[in-house]
Design a protein around this motif. Sequence first.
Motif: not given
Length: 162
Positions: A21-23, A26-28, A48-49
């Motif tokens: 959820a955090k990523r 953050e748009g990552k 990809r992340a």
Amino acid sequence: MGELSMREAARLFDVSRPTLAKRIKEGKISARPAEGGGWLIDPSELLRAGIQARQPRRPSVVNPVVNVGQGLTGQLTTPAGSAPVNGDPHTSLLAQEVEALKTKLTEAERRAAVAEALAQERAERIEDLRRMLPPPDRAEQASGVGQRRWWFWLARNTHNER
């Protein structure tokens, strides 16, 4: 493989849901909202992340148990009661792992006993030190002598200004 829910992604990629959820926030990782709430994530986005997929576990003998009916000889069988696995090369590896775990358990129990003895010794030392302290003067505590609160100084200073 289609899109994954956050729960599925967390399980398959061995990452917590709050981290996902955090990523996403953050748009990552890009994801799209699911109909019932939550997010749908494409596995390629996780790769990809830089999040690696969890390696599949070995499909060998799972949780072998000693067959109680065999007594001390103890043929190893799978929990479902399938065929014995004594001839399996994994049996010796499992036996070595069991021995290593027994050794670790013994060491952990020894450390726990030492820690318990140390805690008991410290508790006794604290009790000895408490007995050495002089008892508090009950009359001083009851009358409040030597203990002036902030309101006392406030009342005294405002009284002098009038």
